[in-house]
Design an enzyme around this catalytic site. Structure first.
Site, PDB file in Angstrom:
ATOM      1  N   SER A  83       0.453  -1.270  -0.273  1.00  0.00           N
ATOM      2  CA  SER A  83       0.141   0.445   0.075  1.00  0.00           C
ATOM      3  C   SER A  83       0.470   1.283  -0.365  1.00  0.00           C
ATOM      4  O   SER A  83       0.904   2.035  -0.335  1.00  0.00           O
ATOM      5  CB  SER A  83      -1.079  -0.007   1.189  1.00  0.00           C
ATOM      6  OG  SER A  83      -2.459  -0.982   1.281  1.00  0.00           O
ATOM      7  N   THR A 136      -1.780   4.378   2.635  1.00  0.00           N
ATOM      8  CA  THR A 136      -1.989   5.040   1.644  1.00  0.00           C
ATOM      9  C   THR A 136      -1.818   6.664   2.527  1.00  0.00           C
ATOM     10  O   THR A 136      -1.979   7.232   1.441  1.00  0.00           O
ATOM     11  CB  THR A 136      -3.944   4.599   1.713  1.00  0.00           C
ATOM     12  OG1 THR A 136      -3.604   3.403   1.101  1.00  0.00           O
ATOM     13  CG2 THR A 136      -4.066   5.352   0.194  1.00  0.00           C
ATOM     14  N   ASP A 299      -5.760   0.805  -4.430  1.00  0.00           N
ATOM     15  CA  ASP A 299      -4.494   0.836  -4.745  1.00  0.00           C
ATOM     16  C   ASP A 299      -3.841  -0.909  -5.384  1.00  0.00           C
ATOM     17  O   ASP A 299      -2.430  -1.135  -5.466  1.00  0.00           O
ATOM     18  CB  ASP A 299      -3.293   0.423  -3.203  1.00  0.00           C
ATOM     19  CG  ASP A 299      -4.227  -0.201  -1.918  1.00  0.00           C
ATOM     20  OD1 ASP A 299      -4.996  -0.746  -2.422  1.00  0.00           O
ATOM     21  OD2 ASP A 299      -3.488  -0.042  -1.184  1.00  0.00           O
TER      22      ASP A 299
HETATM   23 ZN    ZN Z   1      -2.284  -5.425   2.538  1.00  0.00          ZN
END
Ligand code: ZN
Length: 359
Positions: A83, A136, A299
């Site tokens: 991520s 993120t 993602d």
């Molecule tokens: Zn993950």
């Protein structure tokens, strides 16, 4: 199962280009983009969404998307991204190594679309259900070589004049090894710090830091308010839209990924439906505010989820407890939406947003 045959066939026949509602999109194509809402469902591949669609009697909000594209997610270091590298790609337009937050392969500092928007005088925001210092959201505001250094990430929220952020992670700001209380520093910069949704609901304008849990918020199945993400999306849009120049906001459904890692289909579905409620609020905002672009993507996929024929009673199968390299759909709505069709790299997304938003 039947629901998927037509869209998949259409994707293949159209060369992975789907134009769902050409008329509505054409109506918005000429309006310059002023506001961008980027929604990231962490770990949400096509099968996660398919499972959520099967579980729902009504169409999901995401099915209102006007255009669909595909993005390739590989990082600079690995075929399968994490991520941090994917967040950095989506935030900065540069591929980097797994674990990197806002820095390139050689650890040099990158500039995110959020930072560019703030520098241009737009309002900016981040919303998550995990810690706001997690990979993120961190990728949009921080620059550290290692995603685990979340106290350093928290400190960097003071470096950008971000207007609104909401999520967990209070301890990264207030119970730090260096003894600093970053909430006091944020207050000194004019932020209103709130610790509950009720307090957040009472704020109507100004800069806001909502630290709503010490670590992550609870999971939906663990008691999180099922309207938290949708209401916080509304609140972010209410506050950010007071800037006449426009805004950029990233809203993350953080816990779909955890459901994939746990191979827990109930968690995947509950968190995907929760994320979809926020998508609906974003699309509604775009309907009411011409010049708003909404980009919904992930993602990476987590869990290698498939939806097999259930002759043996198996409705969902996970192939791994990790992430996978499968391409990820991009669902787009509103002004400029037609710019996100076809097959893209994840790094193309912030570049196209920048072209449209920062003239
Ligand atoms: Zn993950």
């Amino acid at each position: 199962m039947k629901k998927w045959i037509l869209p998949l066939a259409a994707l293949m026949l159209a060369g992975l280009f789907v134009q769902c509602k050409p008329k509505a999109a054409a109506e918005t194509a000429e309006i310059p983009v002023k506001n961008v809402i980027l929604l990231i469902g962490d770990g949400m591949g096509l099968a996660q969404l398919g499972a959520a669609m099967e579980s729902s009697d009504l169409p999901l909000a995401i099915e209102r998307a006007q255009f669909v594209g595909l993005q390739k997610t590989a990082s600079a270091s690995d075929r399968v991204t994490d991520s941090a590298a994917a967040g950095t790609a989506l935030a900065t337009g540069t591929k980097t190594y797994n674990g990197a937050i806002g820095v390139g392969p050689d650890t040099t500092r990158l500039v995110s679309i959020l930072e560019k928007a703030a520098a241009d005088g737009l309002s900016t925001g981040l919303v998550a259900t995990y810690r706001i210092t997690h990979a993120t959201p961190a990728s949009f505001i921080a620059h550290v070589p290692d995603r685990d250094n979340e106290e350093a990430i928290a400190a960097q929220f003071l470096d950008t004049d971000i207007t609104f952020f909401a999520g967990g992670g209070r301890r990264m700001f207030e119970q730090r090894k260096d003894g600093l209380n970053l909430s006091d520093e944020l207050r000194a910069k004019g932020y209103q710090i709130v610790y509950t949704q009720e307090e957040l609901n009472g704020i109507a304008s100004g800069k806001v830091a909502a630290l709503l849990a010490n670590s992550h918020l609870p999971e939906i199945l663990g008691g999180r308010d099922p309207m938290y993400l949708a209401r916080t999306t509304d609140k972010a849009l209410e506050i950010l839209s007071q800037n006449g120049k426009g805004f950029f906001v990233m809203i993350e459904g953080s816990m779909i990924d955890g459901g994939g890692h746990d191979n827990d289909i109930d968690k995947v579905i509950a968190e995907t439906l929760d994320f979809d409620r926020a998508v609906g609020r974003a699309f509604d905002f775009a309907d009411a505010h011409p010049g708003t672009l909404v980009v919904v993507t992930a993602d990476h996929e987590t869990g290698g989820l498939t939806i097999p024929a259930n002759g043996r009673g198996v409705e969902y199968l996970f192939g791994t407890e990790g992430h996978t390299a499968t391409p990820i759909p991009v669902y787009v709505y509103g002004a400029g939406a037609e710019s996100f069709t076809g097959v893209m790299k994840n790094t193309d997304i912030p570049k196209r947003i920048e072209t449209l938003l920062l003239h």
